[in-house]
Design a protein around this motif. Structure first.
Motif, PDB file in Angstrom:
ATOM      1  N   MET A   1       0.854  -1.174   0.000  1.00 23.82           N
ATOM      2  CA  MET A   1       0.000   0.000   0.000  1.00 23.82           C
ATOM      3  C   MET A   1       0.903   1.242   0.000  1.00 23.82           C
ATOM      4  SD  MET A   1      -3.155   0.840   2.608  1.00 23.82           S
ATOM      5  CE  MET A   1      -4.280  -0.409   2.018  1.00 23.82           C
ATOM      6  N   THR A   2       0.564   2.200  -0.821  1.00 22.29           N
ATOM      7  CA  THR A   2       1.374   3.415  -0.912  1.00 22.29           C
ATOM      8  C   THR A   2       1.155   4.304   0.317  1.00 22.29           C
ATOM      9  OG1 THR A   2      -0.331   4.727  -2.007  1.00 22.29           O
ATOM     10  CG2 THR A   2       1.118   3.410  -3.433  1.00 22.29           C
ATOM     11  N   PRO A   3       2.142   5.137   0.618  1.00 26.73           N
ATOM     12  CA  PRO A   3       1.954   6.065   1.745  1.00 26.73           C
ATOM     13  C   PRO A   3       0.716   6.948   1.558  1.00 26.73           C
ATOM     14  CG  PRO A   3       4.261   5.989   1.122  1.00 26.73           C
ATOM     15  CD  PRO A   3       3.509   5.199   0.085  1.00 26.73           C
ATOM     16  N   GLU A   4       0.423   7.304   0.320  1.00 27.56           N
ATOM     17  CA  GLU A   4      -0.756   8.135   0.052  1.00 27.56           C
ATOM     18  C   GLU A   4      -2.045   7.386   0.390  1.00 27.56           C
ATOM     19  OE1 GLU A   4       1.728   7.615  -2.237  1.00 27.56           O
ATOM     20  OE2 GLU A   4       2.711   9.554  -1.963  1.00 27.56           O
ATOM     21  N   ALA A   5      -2.101   6.114   0.043  1.00 23.66           N
ATOM     22  CA  ALA A   5      -3.279   5.294   0.347  1.00 23.66           C
ATOM     23  C   ALA A   5      -3.432   5.118   1.856  1.00 23.66           C
ATOM     24  CB  ALA A   5      -3.176   3.935  -0.343  1.00 23.66           C
ATOM     25  N   VAL A   6      -2.326   4.945   2.537  1.00 21.67           N
ATOM     26  CA  VAL A   6      -2.362   4.802   3.992  1.00 21.67           C
ATOM     27  C   VAL A   6      -2.818   6.117   4.616  1.00 21.67           C
ATOM     28  CG1 VAL A   6      -1.022   4.295   6.069  1.00 21.67           C
ATOM     29  CG2 VAL A   6      -0.557   3.047   3.952  1.00 21.67           C
ATOM     30  N   GLU A   7      -2.342   7.221   4.086  1.00 22.24           N
ATOM     31  CA  GLU A   7      -2.768   8.525   4.603  1.00 22.24           C
ATOM     32  C   GLU A   7      -4.276   8.686   4.440  1.00 22.24           C
ATOM     33  OE1 GLU A   7      -1.687  13.248   4.296  1.00 22.24           O
ATOM     34  OE2 GLU A   7      -0.389  11.792   3.328  1.00 22.24           O
ATOM     35  N   GLN A   8      -4.815   8.193   3.347  1.00 16.47           N
ATOM     36  CA  GLN A   8      -6.264   8.253   3.123  1.00 16.47           C
ATOM     37  C   GLN A   8      -7.002   7.448   4.202  1.00 16.47           C
ATOM     38  OE1 GLN A   8      -7.902  10.115   0.894  1.00 16.47           O
ATOM     39  NE2 GLN A   8      -9.834   9.409   1.748  1.00 16.47           N
ATOM     40  N   LEU A   9      -6.471   6.279   4.540  1.00 15.44           N
ATOM     41  CA  LEU A   9      -7.071   5.464   5.607  1.00 15.44           C
ATOM     42  C   LEU A   9      -7.052   6.226   6.932  1.00 15.44           C
ATOM     43  CD1 LEU A   9      -5.690   1.822   5.253  1.00 15.44           C
ATOM     44  CD2 LEU A   9      -8.066   2.549   5.103  1.00 15.44           C
ATOM     45  N   VAL A  10      -5.911   6.829   7.241  1.00 16.03           N
ATOM     46  CA  VAL A  10      -5.777   7.580   8.491  1.00 16.03           C
ATOM     47  C   VAL A  10      -6.775   8.739   8.503  1.00 16.03           C
ATOM     48  CG1 VAL A  10      -4.235   8.952   9.945  1.00 16.03           C
ATOM     49  CG2 VAL A  10      -3.362   6.902   8.802  1.00 16.03           C
ATOM     50  N   GLN A  11      -6.916   9.419   7.382  1.00 23.96           N
ATOM     51  CA  GLN A  11      -7.873  10.529   7.301  1.00 23.96           C
ATOM     52  C   GLN A  11      -9.303  10.049   7.484  1.00 23.96           C
ATOM     53  OE1 GLN A  11      -6.943  12.429   3.569  1.00 23.96           O
ATOM     54  NE2 GLN A  11      -5.231  13.552   4.430  1.00 23.96           N
ATOM     55  N   GLU A  12      -9.608   8.881   6.944  1.00 15.53           N
ATOM     56  CA  GLU A  12     -10.956   8.317   7.098  1.00 15.53           C
ATOM     57  C   GLU A  12     -11.262   8.050   8.577  1.00 15.53           C
ATOM     58  OE1 GLU A  12     -13.314   4.323   5.585  1.00 15.53           O
ATOM     59  OE2 GLU A  12     -11.653   5.067   4.374  1.00 15.53           O
ATOM     60  N   VAL A  13     -10.294   7.464   9.266  1.00 20.87           N
ATOM     61  CA  VAL A  13     -10.476   7.183  10.699  1.00 20.87           C
ATOM     62  C   VAL A  13     -10.543   8.488  11.489  1.00 20.87           C
ATOM     63  CG1 VAL A  13      -9.416   6.105  12.729  1.00 20.87           C
ATOM     64  CG2 VAL A  13      -9.434   4.887  10.544  1.00 20.87           C
ATOM     65  N   SER A  14      -9.692   9.447  11.140  1.00 16.30           N
ATOM     66  CA  SER A  14      -9.707  10.758  11.809  1.00 16.30           C
ATOM     67  C   SER A  14     -11.069  11.418  11.661  1.00 16.30           C
ATOM     68  CB  SER A  14      -8.644  11.681  11.205  1.00 16.30           C
ATOM     69  OG  SER A  14      -7.361  11.227  11.482  1.00 16.30           O
ATOM     70  N   GLU A  57       9.286   1.769   4.537  1.00 13.67           N
ATOM     71  CA  GLU A  57       8.274   0.821   4.052  1.00 13.67           C
ATOM     72  C   GLU A  57       7.661  -0.009   5.178  1.00 13.67           C
ATOM     73  OE1 GLU A  57       9.142  -1.664   0.670  1.00 13.67           O
ATOM     74  OE2 GLU A  57      10.319  -0.055  -0.254  1.00 13.67           O
ATOM     75  N   GLU A  58       8.492  -0.427   6.113  1.00 10.12           N
ATOM     76  CA  GLU A  58       8.006  -1.248   7.227  1.00 10.12           C
ATOM     77  C   GLU A  58       7.023  -0.471   8.099  1.00 10.12           C
ATOM     78  OE1 GLU A  58       9.913  -3.343  11.130  1.00 10.12           O
ATOM     79  OE2 GLU A  58      11.032  -3.537   9.252  1.00 10.12           O
ATOM     80  N   GLU A  59       7.364   0.773   8.393  1.00  9.95           N
ATOM     81  CA  GLU A  59       6.479   1.610   9.214  1.00  9.95           C
ATOM     82  C   GLU A  59       5.167   1.901   8.485  1.00  9.95           C
ATOM     83  OE1 GLU A  59       9.461   4.392  11.820  1.00  9.95           O
ATOM     84  OE2 GLU A  59       9.517   4.621   9.635  1.00  9.95           O
TER      85      GLU A  59
END
Length: 77
Positions: A1-14, A57-59
């Protein structure tokens, strides 16, 4: 998963936590404990979003896994 996609997940939860904070504040008798927990979770989201800026990448994978699980959990509520 790209950092951008992960950021989208974090924003959704936020966004979910922010919405819950607003709802709790508007409640006739807000639950102070729940409000505190929601604020802490929102702050954790902000910290993770900041951490993504310099994450390897691991983080990124670890944050992605945590937030993918949280999205599923929140959708079940």
């Amino acid at each position: 998963m790209t950092p951008e996609a992960v950021e989208q997940l974090v924003q959704e939860v936020s966004a979910w936590y922010a919405e819950q904070i607003i709802k709790e504040r508007r409640a006739g008798a807000p639950d102070a404990s729940r409000l505190k927990t929601l604020k802490e979770e929102l702050a954790a989201c902000a910290a993770d979003q900041q951490a993504l800026q310099d994450a390897d990448e691991e983080e990124v994978a670890e944050i992605a896994s945590r937030y993918a699980a949280r999205v599923k959990e929140l959708e079940g509520q």
